[in-house]
Design a protein around this motif. Structure first.
Motif, PDB file in Angstrom:
ATOM      1  N   SER A  54       0.834  -1.208   0.000  1.00 45.69           N
ATOM      2  CA  SER A  54       0.000   0.000   0.000  1.00 45.69           C
ATOM      3  C   SER A  54       0.868   1.258   0.000  1.00 45.69           C
ATOM      4  CB  SER A  54      -0.920  -0.016   1.225  1.00 45.69           C
ATOM      5  OG  SER A  54      -1.764   1.086   1.219  1.00 45.69           O
ATOM      6  N   ALA A  55       1.937   1.239   0.799  1.00 43.63           N
ATOM      7  CA  ALA A  55       2.838   2.395   0.877  1.00 43.63           C
ATOM      8  C   ALA A  55       3.531   2.639  -0.466  1.00 43.63           C
ATOM      9  CB  ALA A  55       3.870   2.181   1.980  1.00 43.63           C
ATOM     10  N   LEU A  56       4.008   1.567  -1.094  1.00 46.99           N
ATOM     11  CA  LEU A  56       4.720   1.714  -2.370  1.00 46.99           C
ATOM     12  C   LEU A  56       3.792   2.138  -3.503  1.00 46.99           C
ATOM     13  CD1 LEU A  56       7.221  -1.267  -2.221  1.00 46.99           C
ATOM     14  CD2 LEU A  56       7.736   1.179  -2.057  1.00 46.99           C
ATOM     15  N   LYS A  57       2.540   1.797  -3.397  1.00 53.40           N
ATOM     16  CA  LYS A  57       1.569   2.246  -4.397  1.00 53.40           C
ATOM     17  C   LYS A  57       1.391   3.764  -4.303  1.00 53.40           C
ATOM     18  CE  LYS A  57      -2.994   1.066  -6.165  1.00 53.40           C
ATOM     19  NZ  LYS A  57      -4.203   0.269  -5.964  1.00 53.40           N
ATOM     20  N   ALA A  58       1.381   4.277  -3.074  1.00 53.60           N
ATOM     21  CA  ALA A  58       1.219   5.717  -2.861  1.00 53.60           C
ATOM     22  C   ALA A  58       2.525   6.479  -3.038  1.00 53.60           C
ATOM     23  CB  ALA A  58       0.662   5.981  -1.458  1.00 53.60           C
ATOM     24  N   GLY A  91       4.162   2.280  10.009  1.00 56.90           N
ATOM     25  CA  GLY A  91       5.044   3.334   9.539  1.00 56.90           C
ATOM     26  C   GLY A  91       6.008   2.714   8.551  1.00 56.90           C
ATOM     27  N   VAL A  92       5.930   3.119   7.301  1.00 56.61           N
ATOM     28  CA  VAL A  92       6.791   2.553   6.260  1.00 56.61           C
ATOM     29  C   VAL A  92       7.678   3.678   5.732  1.00 56.61           C
ATOM     30  CG1 VAL A  92       6.878   1.321   4.057  1.00 56.61           C
ATOM     31  CG2 VAL A  92       4.967   0.908   5.637  1.00 56.61           C
ATOM     32  N   HIS A 100      10.540   9.224   2.788  1.00 55.72           N
ATOM     33  CA  HIS A 100       9.100   9.459   2.871  1.00 55.72           C
ATOM     34  C   HIS A 100       8.535   8.497   3.915  1.00 55.72           C
ATOM     35  CE1 HIS A 100       9.363  11.834  -0.815  1.00 55.72           C
ATOM     36  NE2 HIS A 100      10.179  10.878  -1.243  1.00 55.72           N
ATOM     37  N   GLU A 101       7.954   9.039   4.958  1.00 54.31           N
ATOM     38  CA  GLU A 101       7.329   8.240   6.002  1.00 54.31           C
ATOM     39  C   GLU A 101       5.853   8.107   5.639  1.00 54.31           C
ATOM     40  OE1 GLU A 101       7.012   6.202   9.774  1.00 54.31           O
ATOM     41  OE2 GLU A 101       8.832   6.945   8.815  1.00 54.31           O
ATOM     42  N   VAL A 102       5.456   6.900   5.267  1.00 48.16           N
ATOM     43  CA  VAL A 102       4.080   6.642   4.859  1.00 48.16           C
ATOM     44  C   VAL A 102       3.362   5.955   6.014  1.00 48.16           C
ATOM     45  CG1 VAL A 102       2.593   5.594   3.107  1.00 48.16           C
ATOM     46  CG2 VAL A 102       4.897   6.339   2.486  1.00 48.16           C
ATOM     47  N   ILE A 152       1.491  11.009   4.377  1.00 50.58           N
ATOM     48  CA  ILE A 152       2.855  10.859   3.848  1.00 50.58           C
ATOM     49  C   ILE A 152       3.632  12.102   4.249  1.00 50.58           C
ATOM     50  CG2 ILE A 152       4.309  10.623   1.807  1.00 50.58           C
ATOM     51  CD1 ILE A 152       1.947   9.332   0.364  1.00 50.58           C
ATOM     52  N   GLU A 153       4.727  11.882   4.964  1.00 48.29           N
ATOM     53  CA  GLU A 153       5.613  12.983   5.366  1.00 48.29           C
ATOM     54  C   GLU A 153       6.943  12.792   4.665  1.00 48.29           C
ATOM     55  OE1 GLU A 153       5.566  12.120   9.563  1.00 48.29           O
ATOM     56  OE2 GLU A 153       4.160  13.756   9.919  1.00 48.29           O
TER      57      GLU A 153
END
Length: 123
Positions: free
Chosen positions: A59-63, A83-84, A93-95, A107-108
């Motif tokens: 999910s994180a890599l998709k975003a 936290g990814v 990038h902290e997703v 996303i930070e």
């Protein structure tokens, strides 16, 4: 008729109050997830999460495409999230991923520690 107007006014007031509270939480940067943490015991995080690490990373890599540095369950504003950390173009990038439904919550972006001012002193 008067009662109907009063009820309408009360309902409108309640709606405005509720929207204001949500707006304030969003403006303050607070996150709202699906799993509320009542006791902050990291040992229980995995038991509470419906989403596993592979789902969270996907999910994180998709975003936010890039290379995953690390991923873990965290207490973020009282909610259980994944936290990814994803690295791309010299930035981290902290997703934040909801631990119940794998939705991206936030996303930070930050620079790596090696590039932060004053993080390492030169001799």
């Amino acid at each position: 008729m008067k009662n109907r107007k009063k009820l309408t006014a009360l309902a409108l007031g309640a709606l405005l109050l509720a929207t204001s509270a949500v707006g304030i939480a969003a403006a303050s940067g607070q996150l709202s997830g699906s799993i509320k943490i009542t006791q902050d015991n990291e040992v229980d995080y995995a038991k509470l999460a419906s989403v596993n690490i592979d789902q969270a990373v996907a999910s994180a890599l998709k975003a936010q495409p890039g290379q995953v540095i690390k991923a873990g369950l965290e207490n973020e504003d009282g909610f259980l999230v994944w936290g990814v950390e994803v690295a791309l173009n010299n930035q981290i990038h902290e997703v934040k991923i909801d631990a119940k439904n794998a939705k991206v919550l936030k996303i930070e972006t930050d620079q790596p520690d090696s590039q932060k001012e004053g993080s390492k002193e030169k001799d």
